[in-house]
Design a protein around this motif. Structure first.
Motif, PDB file in Angstrom:
ATOM      1  N   ALA A 101      23.125  63.021  65.598  1.00 47.39           N
ATOM      2  CA  ALA A 101      22.021  63.364  66.500  1.00 47.39           C
ATOM      3  C   ALA A 101      21.282  62.134  67.001  1.00 47.39           C
ATOM      4  CB  ALA A 101      21.042  64.294  65.789  1.00 47.39           C
ATOM      5  N   THR A 102      21.365  61.006  66.277  1.00 48.27           N
ATOM      6  CA  THR A 102      20.660  59.796  66.708  1.00 48.27           C
ATOM      7  C   THR A 102      21.423  59.006  67.764  1.00 48.27           C
ATOM      8  OG1 THR A 102      21.656  58.443  64.948  1.00 48.27           O
ATOM      9  CG2 THR A 102      19.587  59.581  64.437  1.00 48.27           C
ATOM     10  N   VAL A 103      22.712  59.270  67.909  1.00 46.68           N
ATOM     11  CA  VAL A 103      23.538  58.453  68.813  1.00 46.68           C
ATOM     12  C   VAL A 103      23.073  58.544  70.269  1.00 46.68           C
ATOM     13  CG1 VAL A 103      25.854  58.145  69.759  1.00 46.68           C
ATOM     14  CG2 VAL A 103      25.547  58.481  67.303  1.00 46.68           C
ATOM     15  N   PRO A 104      22.828  59.744  70.839  1.00 46.24           N
ATOM     16  CA  PRO A 104      22.434  59.803  72.252  1.00 46.24           C
ATOM     17  C   PRO A 104      21.007  59.324  72.506  1.00 46.24           C
ATOM     18  CG  PRO A 104      23.326  61.913  71.482  1.00 46.24           C
ATOM     19  CD  PRO A 104      23.009  61.091  70.279  1.00 46.24           C
ATOM     20  N   VAL A 105      20.212  59.124  71.468  1.00 44.25           N
ATOM     21  CA  VAL A 105      18.797  58.791  71.654  1.00 44.25           C
ATOM     22  C   VAL A 105      18.632  57.337  72.076  1.00 44.25           C
ATOM     23  CG1 VAL A 105      16.546  58.646  70.535  1.00 44.25           C
ATOM     24  CG2 VAL A 105      18.067  60.561  70.040  1.00 44.25           C
ATOM     25  N   SER A 106      19.058  56.434  71.212  1.00 42.29           N
ATOM     26  CA  SER A 106      18.926  55.000  71.504  1.00 42.29           C
ATOM     27  C   SER A 106      19.985  54.260  70.708  1.00 42.29           C
ATOM     28  CB  SER A 106      17.521  54.498  71.136  1.00 42.29           C
ATOM     29  OG  SER A 106      17.412  53.111  71.356  1.00 42.29           O
ATOM     30  N   PHE A 107      21.211  54.320  71.209  1.00 42.09           N
ATOM     31  CA  PHE A 107      22.316  53.703  70.483  1.00 42.09           C
ATOM     32  C   PHE A 107      22.371  52.218  70.798  1.00 42.09           C
ATOM     33  CE2 PHE A 107      26.718  52.420  69.922  1.00 42.09           C
ATOM     34  CZ  PHE A 107      26.999  52.936  68.669  1.00 42.09           C
ATOM     35  N   PRO A 108      22.596  51.331  69.820  1.00 37.54           N
ATOM     36  CA  PRO A 108      22.809  51.640  68.392  1.00 37.54           C
ATOM     37  C   PRO A 108      21.546  51.544  67.540  1.00 37.54           C
ATOM     38  CG  PRO A 108      23.379  49.368  68.790  1.00 37.54           C
ATOM     39  CD  PRO A 108      22.888  49.912  70.102  1.00 37.54           C
ATOM     40  N   THR A 109      20.387  51.268  68.192  1.00 34.68           N
ATOM     41  CA  THR A 109      19.173  50.994  67.411  1.00 34.68           C
ATOM     42  C   THR A 109      18.793  52.163  66.520  1.00 34.68           C
ATOM     43  OG1 THR A 109      18.392  49.573  69.208  1.00 34.68           O
ATOM     44  CG2 THR A 109      16.777  50.264  67.550  1.00 34.68           C
ATOM     45  N   ALA A 110      18.694  53.373  67.109  1.00 33.32           N
ATOM     46  CA  ALA A 110      18.259  54.536  66.339  1.00 33.32           C
ATOM     47  C   ALA A 110      19.235  54.850  65.213  1.00 33.32           C
ATOM     48  CB  ALA A 110      18.111  55.744  67.258  1.00 33.32           C
ATOM     49  N   THR A 111      20.527  54.741  65.504  1.00 30.04           N
ATOM     50  CA  THR A 111      21.536  55.032  64.481  1.00 30.04           C
ATOM     51  C   THR A 111      21.476  54.023  63.342  1.00 30.04           C
ATOM     52  OG1 THR A 111      22.958  55.898  66.232  1.00 30.04           O
ATOM     53  CG2 THR A 111      23.985  55.459  64.093  1.00 30.04           C
ATOM     54  N   ILE A 112      21.308  52.741  63.681  1.00 30.18           N
ATOM     55  CA  ILE A 112      21.234  51.705  62.646  1.00 30.18           C
ATOM     56  C   ILE A 112      19.983  51.891  61.789  1.00 30.18           C
ATOM     57  CG2 ILE A 112      20.923  49.228  62.266  1.00 30.18           C
ATOM     58  CD1 ILE A 112      22.686  48.758  64.721  1.00 30.18           C
ATOM     59  N   VAL A 113      18.858  52.187  62.441  1.00 31.71           N
ATOM     60  CA  VAL A 113      17.615  52.413  61.686  1.00 31.71           C
ATOM     61  C   VAL A 113      17.764  53.599  60.758  1.00 31.71           C
ATOM     62  CG1 VAL A 113      15.189  53.077  61.889  1.00 31.71           C
ATOM     63  CG2 VAL A 113      16.134  51.339  63.416  1.00 31.71           C
ATOM     64  N   TRP A 114      18.377  54.686  61.265  1.00 30.05           N
ATOM     65  CA  TRP A 114      18.552  55.870  60.425  1.00 30.05           C
ATOM     66  C   TRP A 114      19.467  55.574  59.235  1.00 30.05           C
ATOM     67  CZ3 TRP A 114      17.094  60.131  58.411  1.00 30.05           C
ATOM     68  CH2 TRP A 114      18.010  60.957  57.777  1.00 30.05           C
ATOM     69  N   ILE A 115      20.579  54.884  59.484  1.00 32.22           N
ATOM     70  CA  ILE A 115      21.509  54.566  58.401  1.00 32.22           C
ATOM     71  C   ILE A 115      20.829  53.679  57.357  1.00 32.22           C
ATOM     72  CG2 ILE A 115      23.645  53.337  57.840  1.00 32.22           C
ATOM     73  CD1 ILE A 115      24.771  54.284  60.525  1.00 32.22           C
ATOM     74  N   ALA A 116      20.070  52.678  57.834  1.00 33.76           N
ATOM     75  CA  ALA A 116      19.367  51.809  56.898  1.00 33.76           C
ATOM     76  C   ALA A 116      18.356  52.595  56.081  1.00 33.76           C
ATOM     77  CB  ALA A 116      18.666  50.685  57.666  1.00 33.76           C
ATOM     78  N   PHE A 117      17.632  53.504  56.753  1.00 35.57           N
ATOM     79  CA  PHE A 117      16.641  54.315  56.030  1.00 35.57           C
ATOM     80  C   PHE A 117      17.297  55.201  54.983  1.00 35.57           C
ATOM     81  CE2 PHE A 117      15.068  58.704  55.819  1.00 35.57           C
ATOM     82  CZ  PHE A 117      13.904  58.489  55.084  1.00 35.57           C
TER      83      PHE A 117
END
Length: 348
Positions: free
Chosen positions: A252-268
């Motif tokens: 769900a994070t991919v279409p939002v702000s890739f790759p920033t949102a996905t990387i932040v989510w994975i790190a979190f």
């Protein structure tokens, strides 16, 4: 000669008992799951019955209905979203790969290991893999039928245990003679431990839901609360549940702000899982069921090795039950050991 015969008979009887347990392992497994759910639902049903004065059977059916509704709502929200995100990810994969190559470090390793080429090849096959995930129709129907039969069995046995559990336990306790009160207290302690474990699991899931909701809201991900509920739902399974929920949210994070949102989510989620697995869970479960944090971690690892996800779910209440039984056995043995020691004292 009679002593040798007795030993042989004991060995044969033990071997037959172990063989019988092995043959009935699936039945025992279903009974163990039913017992766990019954002990978890007991305090909820008791509280509702006391407050509403409704028949116990009606309250159990209402609780079943609420749990089924929760699963249906989560499935209704999650499944279409996952399918949509998979197709979007597959369609927009070249755009995301180009964004990744804007980073000089990533571009260096990509030129060397051809990472984006492999990612593009795999993402283009995502819809095909998703369609193929269910497997052949025969396997799906047989597997679904088997799961449905097991689910109905567990629900029926759990219903009867919650409805007539006290009668069954009193019937068994009546066979224990003068030790009846002591064994009754052991059963009560085990029931309380499982109930507290369930409550602790709910607390952990609520924390995971809130943390996910906050992070996704900051990132601007749509349906942040619904996705938080997904993570909380999966988080009921210790150790591995959060990972399953994290995969859904990552899509769900991919279409939002890739790759920033996905990387932040994975790190979190990596940090959160470490904190949850080795800090929150041992502390909450240790306080809830009075099990040492080290024993909690070991029991989770052993349960995962023996029975997978089911073993993880049952590990902590099983460890608590064993601890209660051993504590009661040791307290009952203590006076005898002290008495025998007192008798031996003068002989020295």
């Amino acid at each position: 000669m009679s002593g040798v015969l007795r030993i042989v008979l004991m060995i044969v009887a033990t071997a037959l008992a172990l063989y019988l347990l092995w043959r009935l392992r699936s039945v025992i497994q279903l009974l163990a799951i039913s017992m766990f759910f019954a002990l978890a639902l007991f305090p909820v049903v008791d509280a509702v019955v006391v407050r509403t004065r409704l028949p116990r059977a009606v309250v159990i059916l209402v609780v079943y209905g609420m749990l089924a509704l929760l699963v249906a709502v989560i499935g209704y929200v999650v499944i279409p979203s996952v399918v949509r995100e998979v197709h979007t990810l597959s369609h927009d994969a070249p755009h995301y790969a180009a964004q990744l190559r804007h980073n000089a470090t990533f571009r260096h390793y990509d030129n060397r290991y051809h990472i984006t080429a492999k990612l593009l090849r795999d993402t283009h096959r995502l819809p095909e893999l998703l369609a193929r995930a269910a497997g052949p129709l025969k396997d799906v129907t047989v597997g679904a039928a088997s799961f449905l039969a097991q689910l109905i069995t567990v629900l029926a046995v759990t219903f009867l245990l919650v409805l007539h559990g006290r009668e069954y336990s009193e019937l068994g306790l009546s066979l224990t003679g003068r030790h009846q009160q002591r064994y009754r207290q052991v059963i009560i302690d085990i029931k309380d431990a499982v109930a507290k474990y369930t409550l602790g699991n709910i607390v952990i899931s609520v924390l995971a839901t809130l943390a996910t909701w906050i992070v996704l809201s900051i990132l601007g991900v749509p349906y942040a609360l619904a996705l938080g509920l997904v993570v909380g739902f999966f988080d009921f399974v210790p150790l591995v549940g959060a990972t399953l929920g994290a995969i859904v949210v990552a899509l769900a994070t991919v279409p939002v702000s890739f790759p920033t949102a996905t990387i932040v989510w994975i790190a979190f989620i990596i940090v959160w899982q470490r904190v949850e697995d080795y800090v929150v869970q041992p502390l909450v479960y240790g306080r809830a069921v009075n099990v040492n944090p080290l024993v909690t971690i070991i029991s989770l690892l052993v349960g995962a090795e023996l029975l997978g996800i089911l073993g993880v779910l049952l590990a902590i209440p099983t460890a608590a039950a064993i601890q209660i039984i051993l504590r009661e056995w040791w307290s009952a043995r203590g006076p005898k050991a002290a008495g025998s020691g007192a008798d031996e004292g003068p002989a020295c």
